[in-house]
Design a protein around this motif. Structure first.
Motif, short mmCIF file in Angstrom:
data_model
loop_
_atom_site.label_atom_id
_atom_site.label_comp_id
_atom_site.label_asym_id
_atom_site.label_seq_id
_atom_site.Cartn_x
_atom_site.Cartn_y
_atom_site.Cartn_z
N GLU A 1 5.57 -15.94 3.19
CA GLU A 1 6.07 -17.10 2.47
C GLU A 1 5.40 -18.30 3.08
N ARG A 2 5.07 -19.30 2.26
CA ARG A 2 4.37 -20.47 2.80
C ARG A 2 5.16 -21.11 3.95
N GLY A 3 4.48 -21.27 5.09
CA GLY A 3 5.11 -21.94 6.23
C GLY A 3 5.99 -21.04 7.07
N ARG A 4 6.12 -19.76 6.71
CA ARG A 4 7.06 -18.88 7.42
C ARG A 4 6.41 -17.67 8.06
N GLY A 5 5.06 -17.64 8.09
CA GLY A 5 4.38 -16.54 8.75
C GLY A 5 4.15 -15.36 7.82
N ALA A 6 3.34 -14.41 8.32
CA ALA A 6 3.01 -13.20 7.55
C ALA A 6 3.49 -11.99 8.32
N PHE A 7 3.90 -10.95 7.59
CA PHE A 7 4.52 -9.78 8.21
C PHE A 7 3.99 -8.49 7.59
N LEU A 8 3.99 -7.43 8.42
CA LEU A 8 3.69 -6.08 7.95
C LEU A 8 4.88 -5.21 8.36
N ASN A 9 5.60 -4.70 7.37
CA ASN A 9 6.81 -3.91 7.62
C ASN A 9 7.71 -4.60 8.65
N GLY A 10 7.83 -5.92 8.53
CA GLY A 10 8.75 -6.68 9.39
C GLY A 10 8.13 -7.18 10.69
N ARG A 11 6.93 -6.75 11.00
CA ARG A 11 6.28 -7.17 12.26
C ARG A 11 5.33 -8.33 11.96
N ARG A 12 5.42 -9.38 12.78
CA ARG A 12 4.60 -10.59 12.57
C ARG A 12 3.11 -10.28 12.71
N LEU A 13 2.31 -10.83 11.85
CA LEU A 13 0.86 -10.59 11.88
C LEU A 13 0.11 -11.76 12.48
N ARG A 14 -0.96 -11.44 13.22
CA ARG A 14 -1.87 -12.46 13.75
C ARG A 14 -3.30 -11.98 13.53
N VAL A 15 -4.20 -12.94 13.25
CA VAL A 15 -5.61 -12.59 13.10
C VAL A 15 -6.20 -12.19 14.45
N SER A 16 -7.42 -11.63 14.40
CA SER A 16 -8.09 -11.18 15.63
C SER A 16 -8.57 -12.36 16.47
N GLN A 17 -9.04 -12.04 17.65
CA GLN A 17 -9.56 -13.06 18.58
C GLN A 17 -11.07 -12.91 18.76
N THR A 18 -11.70 -12.09 17.95
CA THR A 18 -13.14 -11.87 18.10
C THR A 18 -13.89 -13.20 18.02
N PRO A 19 -14.69 -13.53 19.05
CA PRO A 19 -15.20 -14.91 19.12
C PRO A 19 -16.50 -15.17 18.37
N THR A 20 -17.27 -14.12 18.09
CA THR A 20 -18.59 -14.36 17.48
C THR A 20 -18.84 -13.41 16.31
N LEU A 21 -19.74 -13.85 15.45
CA LEU A 21 -20.15 -13.00 14.32
C LEU A 21 -20.76 -11.70 14.82
N ASP B 1 0.87 -1.18 0.00
CA ASP B 1 0.00 0.00 0.00
C ASP B 1 0.90 1.22 0.00
N PRO B 2 1.04 1.89 -1.16
CA PRO B 2 2.03 2.97 -1.26
C PRO B 2 1.62 4.24 -0.50
N MET B 3 0.34 4.41 -0.19
CA MET B 3 -0.09 5.63 0.49
C MET B 3 0.19 5.56 1.99
N ARG B 4 0.15 4.36 2.55
CA ARG B 4 0.48 4.19 3.98
C ARG B 4 1.87 3.63 4.18
N ASN B 5 2.57 3.38 3.08
CA ASN B 5 3.86 2.69 3.15
C ASN B 5 3.76 1.42 3.99
N GLU B 6 2.75 0.62 3.69
CA GLU B 6 2.59 -0.66 4.40
C GLU B 6 2.90 -1.81 3.45
N LEU B 7 3.91 -2.59 3.82
CA LEU B 7 4.29 -3.74 3.02
C LEU B 7 3.90 -5.02 3.76
N PHE B 8 2.94 -5.73 3.20
CA PHE B 8 2.49 -7.02 3.75
C PHE B 8 3.17 -8.12 2.93
N TYR B 9 3.68 -9.15 3.57
CA TYR B 9 4.26 -10.25 2.80
C TYR B 9 4.23 -11.55 3.59
#
Ligand code: IPD
Ligand code: CA
Ligand code: CA
Length: 264
Positions: free
Chosen positions: A122-142, A112-120
């Motif tokens: 690799e299979r089996g190696r986790g997901a990152f945003l500008n080098g910081r590890r990403l995790r999904v939310s913990q929201t339990p219900t719809l 995202d060039p407007m926020r300078n956010e790089l998401f990336y």
């Protein structure tokens, strides 16, 4: 190859950001869809670089400059995801680059060039945003979830166009957004900014990178029947934090049931 893809995403993002600061020419494609000179310039940059570096890899690119050949490797390129936002000056758009090996996602980069956010990821190696590890939310219900979705460009003549699903789900969740970039919508699930995204009418280049980034951040990513997501599979996708997945699939199935009752 990840470093190569990240470098390409930064270069294409720089070109897109410059384009956002001036008037750009554009043409209609079909329905509400348009293509701008920036979509084309970004694609030419990315496809040209891949062809020079990996001449034996296949490329599927939205604006048609891909290369089909028999290869274990296929690149999926959306040179500018969120073109309508870009054209209107709404700063929610990105470039999306994915690489498949034997049709399975190997790496994905969304910038995202407007926020300078790089998401990336690799299979089996986790997901990152500008080098910081990403995790999904913990929201339990719809009921406590913030979801996002999309509307297909052919909705004017396609009755199965997600409007019934949006209406149904609006009464079941905390709220719904339609940000306008499927790749960034999937990255938002990965980052725990939203709890889930569902959509139809998607193309492999819309979701190739974002789907892997979501998976690697711990998301559950399937089609609307709950079958595992495949980048070259169908055009319907559901990505959630996992905790609300069954509820969201059930809500989509309920709309399908009501539609078939009406038709019969
Ligand atoms: C579109 C965006 C939008 C989604 C559409 C896509 P484009 O891509 O991702 O959010 O709802 O289905 O086609 O045309 O801006 O690259
Ligand atoms: Ca797209
Ligand atoms: Ca695009």
């Amino acid at each position: 190859m990840l470093d190569f893809a990240i470098d390409l995403a930064y270069r294409a993002g720089t070109l897109i950001r410059a384009g956002a600061e001036r008037d750009v020419s554009y043409e209609p494609k079909q329905y509400a869809d348009v293509v701008t000179e920036v979509d084309r310039a970004s694609e030419a940059l990315i496809v040209g670089a891949i062809r020079a570096r990996y001449p034996d890899h296949a490329i599927i690119a939205e604006e048609g400059s891909g290369v089909s050949m028999s290869s274990p490797y296929t690149w999926l390129i959306d040179p500018l995801d969120g073109t309508l936002n870009f054209l209107h000056g709404l700063p929610i758009f990105c470039v999306s680059i994915a690489l498949l090996a034997y049709n399975e996602p190997l790496l994905g980069v969304v910038y995202d060039p407007m926020r300078n956010e790089l998401f990336y990821a690799e299979r089996g190696r986790g997901a990152f945003l500008n080098g910081r590890r990403l995790r999904v939310s913990q929201t339990p219900t719809l009921a406590r979830s913030l979801l996002s979705s999309g509307l297909p460009y052919d909705r004017f003549e396609q009755p199965d166009n997600n409007l019934a699903e949006l209406t149904h789900l609006a009464m079941l969740v905390q709220d719904i957004r339609r940000p306008g970039s499927a790749a960034l919508d999937l990255c938002a699930v990965a980052a725990g900014r939203t709890d889930g995204h569902w959509e139809l009418g998607l193309k492999p280049w819309d979701v190739g990178a974002g789907g892997l980034i979501a998976l690697e951040a711990g998301a559950t990513v399937t089609d609307w029947q709950g079958e595992p997501w495949r980048p070259l599979g169908g055009d319907r996708l559901v990505a959630t934090n996992g905790l609300i997945h069954a509820e969201l699939l059930a809500a989509l199935a309920e709309v399908r049931r009501q539609r078939s009752l009406k038709l019969s």
